[in-house]
Every structure is written in C-alpha cells, then in structure tokens.
Design an enzyme around this catalytic site. Structure first.
Site, short mmCIF file in Angstrom:
data_model
loop_
_atom_site.label_atom_id
_atom_site.label_comp_id
_atom_site.label_asym_id
_atom_site.label_seq_id
_atom_site.Cartn_x
_atom_site.Cartn_y
_atom_site.Cartn_z
N GLN A 79 -3.45 7.15 -14.67
CA GLN A 79 -2.90 6.15 -15.09
C GLN A 79 -2.34 5.94 -16.31
O GLN A 79 -1.79 4.85 -15.96
CB GLN A 79 -4.29 5.47 -14.49
CG GLN A 79 -4.97 5.26 -13.38
CD GLN A 79 -3.66 4.57 -12.27
OE1 GLN A 79 -3.84 5.22 -11.10
NE2 GLN A 79 -3.14 4.23 -12.21
N GLU A 102 10.39 -1.02 -8.12
CA GLU A 102 9.17 -0.31 -6.09
C GLU A 102 7.44 -0.23 -7.29
O GLU A 102 7.53 0.33 -8.36
CB GLU A 102 8.82 0.97 -6.35
CG GLU A 102 8.09 1.46 -5.36
CD GLU A 102 8.63 2.95 -4.09
OE1 GLU A 102 9.63 3.32 -4.77
OE2 GLU A 102 7.89 3.97 -3.38
N GLU A 109 -0.68 14.23 -1.70
CA GLU A 109 -1.60 13.58 -0.68
C GLU A 109 -1.99 13.78 0.34
O GLU A 109 -2.54 12.84 1.15
CB GLU A 109 -0.39 12.15 -0.03
CG GLU A 109 -0.14 11.44 -1.25
CD GLU A 109 0.60 9.88 -0.99
OE1 GLU A 109 1.86 10.37 0.10
OE2 GLU A 109 1.14 9.49 -1.94
N GLU A 139 12.61 6.24 -8.80
CA GLU A 139 12.08 7.37 -9.87
C GLU A 139 10.95 7.84 -10.06
O GLU A 139 10.88 8.70 -10.21
CB GLU A 139 13.31 8.14 -10.04
CG GLU A 139 14.49 7.91 -10.85
CD GLU A 139 15.23 6.57 -10.89
OE1 GLU A 139 14.56 5.88 -11.30
OE2 GLU A 139 16.18 6.32 -11.57
N LYS A 146 7.94 0.49 0.47
CA LYS A 146 8.73 0.28 -0.50
C LYS A 146 9.74 0.66 -0.94
O LYS A 146 11.02 0.58 -0.97
CB LYS A 146 7.88 0.48 -1.73
CG LYS A 146 5.84 -0.76 -1.84
CD LYS A 146 5.46 -0.83 -2.58
CE LYS A 146 4.57 0.85 -3.44
NZ LYS A 146 3.62 1.60 -2.08
N THR A 147 9.76 2.52 -1.17
CA THR A 147 10.80 2.90 -0.89
C THR A 147 11.93 3.00 0.46
O THR A 147 13.48 2.73 -0.58
CB THR A 147 10.81 5.04 -0.84
OG1 THR A 147 9.76 5.19 -2.11
CG2 THR A 147 12.09 5.07 -1.62
N ASN A 172 1.00 -1.07 0.28
CA ASN A 172 0.16 -0.09 -0.15
C ASN A 172 1.06 0.84 -0.13
O ASN A 172 2.35 1.02 0.32
CB ASN A 172 -0.83 -0.05 1.51
CG ASN A 172 -2.30 0.75 0.93
OD1 ASN A 172 -2.14 1.61 -0.28
ND2 ASN A 172 -2.91 0.86 1.99
#
Ligand code: TTP
Ligand code: MG
Length: 223
Positions: free
Chosen positions: A73, A96, A164, A44, A25-26, A20
């Site tokens: 998308q 990623e 976000e 990146e 992940k990074t 999620n």
C-alpha cells in the site's frame, strides 16, 4: 512514466474512474483514449505494482497480506501520487483509481481485517494527509463504475491474473461495501468531487450506451 512538457499554466480537468476490482476501469480509460485525442489516460499502475525494482509486490501482498500489506500500500500510494502530479498538455486527465480509493477502500479494509498494525496505518495516514493537503491531488469529477460483487468475481476469474487467484467473492463483496460507503451512500470519508454513477454490470457492448451518457460531463468544457 514520462512526463509530457507542460506549456500552459492551467491544470487539466481531472476525472477519477473508480470502482471495484474488475469493474472495467481500464476498459473505460482505453475507450476514451482511443475515441478522443485530447485525453490523457494514465493506465500503467498495475504494471508498476508488479515490478518494483524487480519485485512483484501485488503477488507478495496476496500471498501474505500481513507481511506485505504495508509495503504494497505504501508503493500504491506513491504510484498514485505520481499519477496525480503527472503533467500533461491535454485538457482532460483520466485516472484509473486514485490515492483516495487506495486509502478509503483497500487500506481501510486492511485496517478492519487487522492486517495493518496501527503504527503502519499511521505512517500511511501521515503520508496520505500530507499528499492530499498539499493540493497535489485536485479532482473535478468522479465516475463510479458501480458493479455487483458476483459480476466482478466472474470477470476476475475470466481475466485470470496470476496474482489474483486467491481473491474470493467475500473479499470483493467487502471491497464493494467500501466503495459503496464512500461514493454511493457517502457515509464514509469525504467525497472529493461530484460522483456520476455508471451501471458497470453491463457487458462490454451494452456499456457503450452508458459511456455516452457521461461524455457531456467529461468533455463539456472543451467540446
Ligand atoms: P484495481 O485498482 O481495482 O484495478 P483493476 O485493473 O483490477 O480494475 P479494472 O478491472 O476495473 O480495470 O486493482 C488492481 C489490483 O490491485 C487488484 O487485485 C486489487 C489490488 N489493489 C490493492 O490491493 N490495493 C489498492 O490500493 C489498489 C488500488 C488495488
Ligand atoms: Mg484495470
């Protein structure tokens, strides 16, 4: 993204690091990039989404998902394709997320929210089918950084990415369900490779022990 010159004919062992928003992940990719020289870590992509010809598509998408969802998308899918096909001399490639999570989690969520009209979803799907059936996206292992929505919500708030600010716990919970159905319950879509589950609710110190557990699976072939 500059391509490294390819001097051999075999493809790298390709690992998708999935999970999620805010699952780490990074952090995972950065850790393995620093610890192991023979890893190519592709990192990146959010920077690309924030600057497509000077346009911050990530911001536009969150401001108006109906207006910009398809545009965003489509571009995500292109950047993922670039990463899947990125040539490297390293024996191990860490990505990623992927063209798969983009389609199975985020595009799927837009479809179920009625954000993506059927013709637009069809265009994304035709690209997706072509990309994935032309063998550009082979995957050897998936690492699922499994989290609870409450934990990633907190992290996302602390990270405080401008784009976000409008992302709610509800949204993260629904994206979580998409990941769960794809990689944990395996009830939606096909799984491209075997899946290793990592408890990614742990904090950045405790999670190092979890990282150690997956090392043999990532480096088994070349340690
Ligand atoms: P993530 O791809 O989840 O990356 P992240 O950097 O937030 O994850 P981590 O903390 O684990 O490193 O998402 C980046 C942003 O892009 C996030 O706001 C969700 C959004 N996004 C989509 O809207 N559609 C997509 O297909 C993808 C892959 C991301
Ligand atoms: Mg990230």
């Amino acid at each position: 993204m500059e391509e490294e010159i390819k001097t051999h004919n075999y493809s790298p062992f390709t690992v998708l690091v999935e999970g999620n928003i805010g699952s780490g992940k990074t952090t995972f990719l950065n850790y393995f990039k620093q610890q192991h020289q023979n890893v190519c870590a592709l990192l990146e992509r959010v920077e690309m989404w924030k600057n497509c010809g000077g346009h911050n598509l990530l911001l536009y998408m969150y401001e108006d998902r109906e207006r910009w969802g398809f545009t965003f998308q489509s571009y995500v899918q292109l950047t993922m394709l670039k990463q899947h096909t990125f040539k490297t001399n390293s024996p191990i490639k860490l990505m990623e997320s992927s063209v798969y999570s983009s389609r199975y989690c985020f595009v799927e969520k837009m479809i179920s929210d009625g954000i993506l009209p059927s013709p637009s979803a069809s265009v994304i799907d035709e690209w997706f089918k072509w990309i994935t059936s032309n063998a550009f996206c082979s995957v050897d292992l998936i690492i699922y950084l499994r989290t609870s929505p409450e934990v990633v919500y907190q992290r996302m708030r602390e990270r405080n990415r401008d784009e976000e600010k409008s992302v709610s716990l509800q949204y993260l919970s629904e994206i979580h369900e998409m990941y769960e159905n794809w990689l944990y319950h395996k009830t939606a879509f096909t799984c491209q490779a075997s899946v290793l589950i990592v408890n990614a609710d742990l904090d950045k110190f405790a999670i190092l022990e979890e990282y150690q557990k997956v090392i043999p699976n990532i480096f088994g072939a070349c340690l």
